[in-house]
Design an enzyme around this catalytic site. Structure first.
Site, PDB file in Angstrom:
ATOM      1  N   PRO A  15       0.833  -1.207   0.000  1.00 10.62           N
ATOM      2  CA  PRO A  15       0.000   0.000   0.000  1.00 10.62           C
ATOM      3  C   PRO A  15       0.866   1.254   0.000  1.00 10.62           C
ATOM      4  O   PRO A  15       1.872   1.319   0.699  1.00 10.62           O
ATOM      5  CB  PRO A  15      -0.789  -0.122   1.307  1.00 10.62           C
ATOM      6  CG  PRO A  15      -0.755  -1.561   1.647  1.00 10.62           C
ATOM      7  CD  PRO A  15       0.545  -2.082   1.131  1.00 10.62           C
ATOM      8  N   GLU A  16       0.463   2.239  -0.771  1.00 15.28           N
ATOM      9  CA  GLU A  16       1.176   3.514  -0.777  1.00 15.28           C
ATOM     10  C   GLU A  16       0.440   4.500   0.122  1.00 15.28           C
ATOM     11  O   GLU A  16      -0.609   4.190   0.689  1.00 15.28           O
ATOM     12  CB  GLU A  16       1.343   3.997  -2.213  1.00 15.28           C
ATOM     13  CG  GLU A  16       2.070   2.947  -3.068  1.00 15.28           C
ATOM     14  CD  GLU A  16       2.671   3.480  -4.356  1.00 15.28           C
ATOM     15  OE1 GLU A  16       3.003   4.671  -4.428  1.00 15.28           O
ATOM     16  OE2 GLU A  16       2.819   2.671  -5.295  1.00 15.28           O
ATOM     17  N   ARG A  60      12.465   9.356  12.115  1.00 19.92           N
ATOM     18  CA  ARG A  60      13.156   8.598  11.072  1.00 19.92           C
ATOM     19  C   ARG A  60      12.469   8.726   9.716  1.00 19.92           C
ATOM     20  O   ARG A  60      12.995   8.252   8.706  1.00 19.92           O
ATOM     21  CB  ARG A  60      13.230   7.110  11.449  1.00 19.92           C
ATOM     22  CG  ARG A  60      14.015   6.817  12.716  1.00 19.92           C
ATOM     23  CD  ARG A  60      14.362   5.349  12.817  1.00 19.92           C
ATOM     24  NE  ARG A  60      13.194   4.494  12.928  1.00 19.92           N
ATOM     25  CZ  ARG A  60      12.662   4.090  14.088  1.00 19.92           C
ATOM     26  NH1 ARG A  60      13.195   4.491  15.241  1.00 19.92           N
ATOM     27  NH2 ARG A  60      11.604   3.293  14.104  1.00 19.92           N
ATOM     28  N   LYS A  72       3.513   5.384   5.033  1.00 15.65           N
ATOM     29  CA  LYS A  72       2.898   4.062   4.983  1.00 15.65           C
ATOM     30  C   LYS A  72       2.598   3.512   6.383  1.00 15.65           C
ATOM     31  O   LYS A  72       2.246   2.340   6.520  1.00 15.65           O
ATOM     32  CB  LYS A  72       3.818   3.099   4.232  1.00 15.65           C
ATOM     33  CG  LYS A  72       4.103   3.530   2.790  1.00 15.65           C
ATOM     34  CD  LYS A  72       5.046   2.565   2.097  1.00 15.65           C
ATOM     35  CE  LYS A  72       5.354   3.025   0.682  1.00 15.65           C
ATOM     36  NZ  LYS A  72       6.243   2.080  -0.027  1.00 15.65           N
ATOM     37  N   ARG A  94      13.110  -3.822  -7.122  1.00 17.13           N
ATOM     38  CA  ARG A  94      11.746  -3.388  -7.410  1.00 17.13           C
ATOM     39  C   ARG A  94      11.636  -3.052  -8.887  1.00 17.13           C
ATOM     40  O   ARG A  94      12.572  -2.540  -9.502  1.00 17.13           O
ATOM     41  CB  ARG A  94      11.360  -2.150  -6.577  1.00 17.13           C
ATOM     42  CG  ARG A  94      11.365  -2.352  -5.075  1.00 17.13           C
ATOM     43  CD  ARG A  94      10.333  -3.364  -4.605  1.00 17.13           C
ATOM     44  NE  ARG A  94       8.994  -2.968  -4.955  1.00 17.13           N
ATOM     45  CZ  ARG A  94       8.239  -2.153  -4.230  1.00 17.13           C
ATOM     46  NH1 ARG A  94       8.711  -1.622  -3.120  1.00 17.13           N
ATOM     47  NH2 ARG A  94       7.006  -1.867  -4.619  1.00 17.13           N
TER      48      ARG A  94
END
Length: 326
Positions: free
Chosen positions: A2-3, A180, A52, A316
């Site tokens: 999921p984005e 982060r 995310k 990817r």
């Protein structure tokens, strides 16, 4: 995976249906039993996403952090505030909804119906064989499969399966996670956030195609948005960040602000502009009609006719046009 738009939409569903309620928290699978015991019976006070990751604030300085990863998804059932994209996915939210959504012009799945309550029962898997009567009358439903955590009110149920992360944190630990992460324009669309993105891009010799996927640089961009944003900007994905101009970096940020808003509002990663009426509905229903390069390898570029390339970048798939992206 999921984005960012999907996770923000999930957070909105929890805001509409769970915030302000005392939540029965359990772990039917058993792997989250300790965490569930900490949260069980406490009020859910706030829910929001960064990139995310989703953060659910419970009374007593307890936070539930969820990162869906590749396999995670939420299944909603009960009297949920649903919209057309959730209905098209049978209540499941998580994995990218690339199947698309068919909108009626005036029916219950039109844009005007977003937020209308409707009774729903999710389909957990294609193999599930419950009867229509069971679907309509059983609440809460029996847990099916490996449910890591169940959140339950008197009227709504949410089951989580397959997340990469599911943990209870303190506020201090939440802050450490946020530190982060790069900026997320749904949380902060300001120029300060944009400058942080621009600075992070231009100080690195790493390929821009990798930097956009780095969640410490910018939160929420995944494979689809990476490919489409770079095509829209006309930038070669292999160009080092140091060679991205200031104007180009700002254009990337502003386009991400723009596209993420569309994704959050519609539930689909619509990256072709200017579509209206039947053309827009067709694109919402079919991935091939709403993207420039993603999943179009070997096909002619919609702008120049050059075949779209498929490469591999950091394990990817990377889709791009070698003529339009220089």
């Amino acid at each position: 995976m999921p984005e960012g738009h999907s996770v923000h939409r999930i957070a909105r569903q929890f805001e509409r249906n769970f915030v302000g309620h005392r939540i029965a928290v359990s772990s039917p699978q058993g792997r989250f039993a300790e965490g569930a015991a900490v949260l069980n019976g406490t009020e859910l006070t706030e829910v929001w996403a960064v990139g995310k990751q989703m953060f659910m604030g419970f009374a007593g300085d307890h936070w539930l952090r969820i990162h869906l990863g590749i396999y995670g998804a939420w299944d909603f059932s009960g009297d949920i505030q649903a919209d057309a994209t959730i209905a098209s996915a049978n209540g499941r939210m998580g994995q990218t909804n690339q199947r698309g959504t068919v909108f009626d012009t005036e029916g219950e799945n039109s844009l005007t119906s977003i937020g209308a309550p409707r009774k729903t029962r999710v389909r957990m898997a294609e193999a599930e064989k419950e009867s229509a009567l069971d679907l309509a009358t059983s609440f809460p439903p029996e847990p099916i499969g490996q449910v890591r955590v169940r959140l339950l009110t008197d009227t709504v149920c949410a089951d989580l399966r397959g997340p990469t992360a599911c943990e209870v944190l303190t506020q201090e630990q939440v802050d450490a996670v946020l530190n982060r992460l790069g900026p997320d324009p749904q949380r902060d669309p300001s120029d300060v956030a944009g400058q942080k993105f621009v600075d992070a891009i231009r100080k690195k010799n790493t390929a821009i195609g990798l930097l956009l996927m780095d969640q410490s640089v910018v939160a929420g961009i995944g494979n689809v948005y990476r490919a489409e944003i770079l095509f829209r900007a006309g930038i070669d994905p292999y160009r080092p960040g140091k060679l991205i101009t200031v104007d180009e970096a700002w254009a990337l940020w502003r386009d991400w602000v723009y596209l993420l808003e569309i994704g959050v509002n519609t539930g689909q990663m619509m990256t072709i502009d200017g579509l209206e009426g039947d053309a827009w509905r067709k694109a919402m229903a079919n991935r091939a009609d709403r993207h420039w390069v993603y999943k179009r390898e070997g096909m002619p570029c919609l702008k120049c006719g050059t075949n779209i390339r498929l490469d591999e970048m950091a394990n990817r798939k990377l889709y791009w046009c070698p003529s339009c992206q220089t």
